[in-house]
Design an enzyme around this catalytic site. Structure first.
Site, short mmCIF file in Angstrom:
data_model
loop_
_atom_site.label_atom_id
_atom_site.label_comp_id
_atom_site.label_asym_id
_atom_site.label_seq_id
_atom_site.Cartn_x
_atom_site.Cartn_y
_atom_site.Cartn_z
N ASP A 125 4.60 -8.96 -0.21
CA ASP A 125 5.08 -7.65 0.26
C ASP A 125 6.59 -7.68 0.39
O ASP A 125 7.17 -7.06 1.29
CB ASP A 125 4.43 -7.33 1.62
CG ASP A 125 4.62 -5.88 2.00
OD1 ASP A 125 4.56 -5.56 3.21
OD2 ASP A 125 4.87 -5.05 1.09
N LYS A 128 10.09 -6.52 -5.07
CA LYS A 128 9.07 -6.35 -6.12
C LYS A 128 9.33 -7.24 -7.32
O LYS A 128 8.41 -7.66 -8.00
CB LYS A 128 8.98 -4.87 -6.51
CG LYS A 128 8.73 -3.96 -5.29
CD LYS A 128 7.62 -4.47 -4.39
CE LYS A 128 7.69 -3.89 -2.99
NZ LYS A 128 6.92 -4.68 -1.99
O1 LIG Z 1 5.59 -0.98 1.38
C1 LIG Z 1 6.87 -0.84 0.90
C2 LIG Z 1 7.39 0.40 0.58
C3 LIG Z 1 8.71 0.51 0.10
C4 LIG Z 1 9.27 1.85 -0.25
C5 LIG Z 1 10.37 1.96 -1.10
C6 LIG Z 1 10.88 3.23 -1.40
C7 LIG Z 1 10.28 4.36 -0.86
F1 LIG Z 1 10.79 5.60 -1.15
C8 LIG Z 1 9.22 4.24 -0.01
C9 LIG Z 1 8.71 2.98 0.29
C10 LIG Z 1 9.51 -0.62 -0.05
C11 LIG Z 1 8.98 -1.89 0.28
N1 LIG Z 1 9.76 -3.02 0.15
C12 LIG Z 1 9.24 -4.21 0.47
C13 LIG Z 1 7.94 -4.32 0.94
N2 LIG Z 1 7.15 -3.23 1.07
C14 LIG Z 1 7.65 -2.00 0.76
MG LIG Z 2 4.96 -3.01 1.34
#
Ligand SMILES: Oc1cc(-c2ccc(F)cc2)cc2nccnc12
Ligand SMILES: [Mg+2]
Length: 198
Positions: A125, A128
């Site tokens: 998590d 990416k």
């Molecule tokens: O669950 C997540 C959502 C988002 C994320 C990015 C951009 C948006 F607009 C909305 C949500 C980023 C994340 N980064 C690391 C781990 N988990 C994440």
């Molecule tokens: Mg996440």
């Protein structure tokens, strides 16, 4: 940004739930009161105290005894990262080893630094673009065993296409997608569960 976002989460917690631990000053006051009124003990105490040092970062204490001065000194250390405070507030600090370093640097050290043989579960998590290289690193370091589960968040949004392609096409994994939504929204997202077949 993350620390700024996480601060209100901690504030909400501290205002709405009972702590699993007592603020350090109340611990010190309680021990001082007990030793002054009930039973003397060889703590440095509240008069000598720990007023003569300012903002230490790395400390060696020789002679811990009951932990009184450990608490006094530790309360002078730089603020604890929010995540560590939230984990401690839940009373889980003894079960969690928090590592504040890059995953790619620490995965190869898991066995030597923490005595880890293999992981039963890896929850991906983080950034990416690290899902796939870190998965390959876990394989190469022998940290996965038959039945180890990789559970990956955000495989649709923000999305991890290279990782998905890898775990879904590799004969080493049995993969399954659990469709859901991006946390607290109606945007499609989901979790990919991949079992390592070895
Ligand atoms: O669950 C997540 C959502 C988002 C994320 C990015 C951009 C948006 F607009 C909305 C949500 C980023 C994340 N980064 C690391 C781990 N988990 C994440
Ligand atoms: Mg996440």
């Amino acid at each position: 940004w993350h620390e700024i976002i996480m601060e209100p989460i901690l504030d909400t917690l501290t205002q709405s739930t009972r702590p699993q631990r007592r603020p350090s000053q109340r611990v010190i006051q309680a021990i001082d009161q007990f030793c002054r009124q009930k039973e003397w003990a060889m703590n440095v105490g509240d008069e000598k105290g720990m007023h003569h040092v300012v903002n230490p970062a790395t400390v060696l204490e020789l002679g811990t005894y009951c932990g009184y001065s450990t608490v006094r000194i530790a309360s002078l250390l730089p603020p604890t990262p929010i995540a560590r405070q939230i984990i401690a507030w839940a009373g889980l600090q003894d079960k969690v080893q928090l590592v504040e370093e890059a995953s790619g640097d620490w995965i190869p050290k898991m066995r030597t630094e923490f005595g880890v043989e293999t992981f039963d579960l890896v929850f991906l998590d983080h950034w990416k673009d690290r899902y796939l290289p870190d998965t390959k690193l876990l394989e190469d370091c022998g940290l996965l065993r038959k039945g180890s589960v990789l559970l990956a968040d955000n495989v649709i949004f923000p999305g991890t296409p290279e990782y998905l392609e890898y775990v879904r096409s590799s004969p080493q994994y049995e993969s399954q997608y659990f469709q859901s939504h991006l946390e607290y929204t109606k945007v499609e997202d989901g979790l990919e569960k991949s079992v390592y077949l070895d």
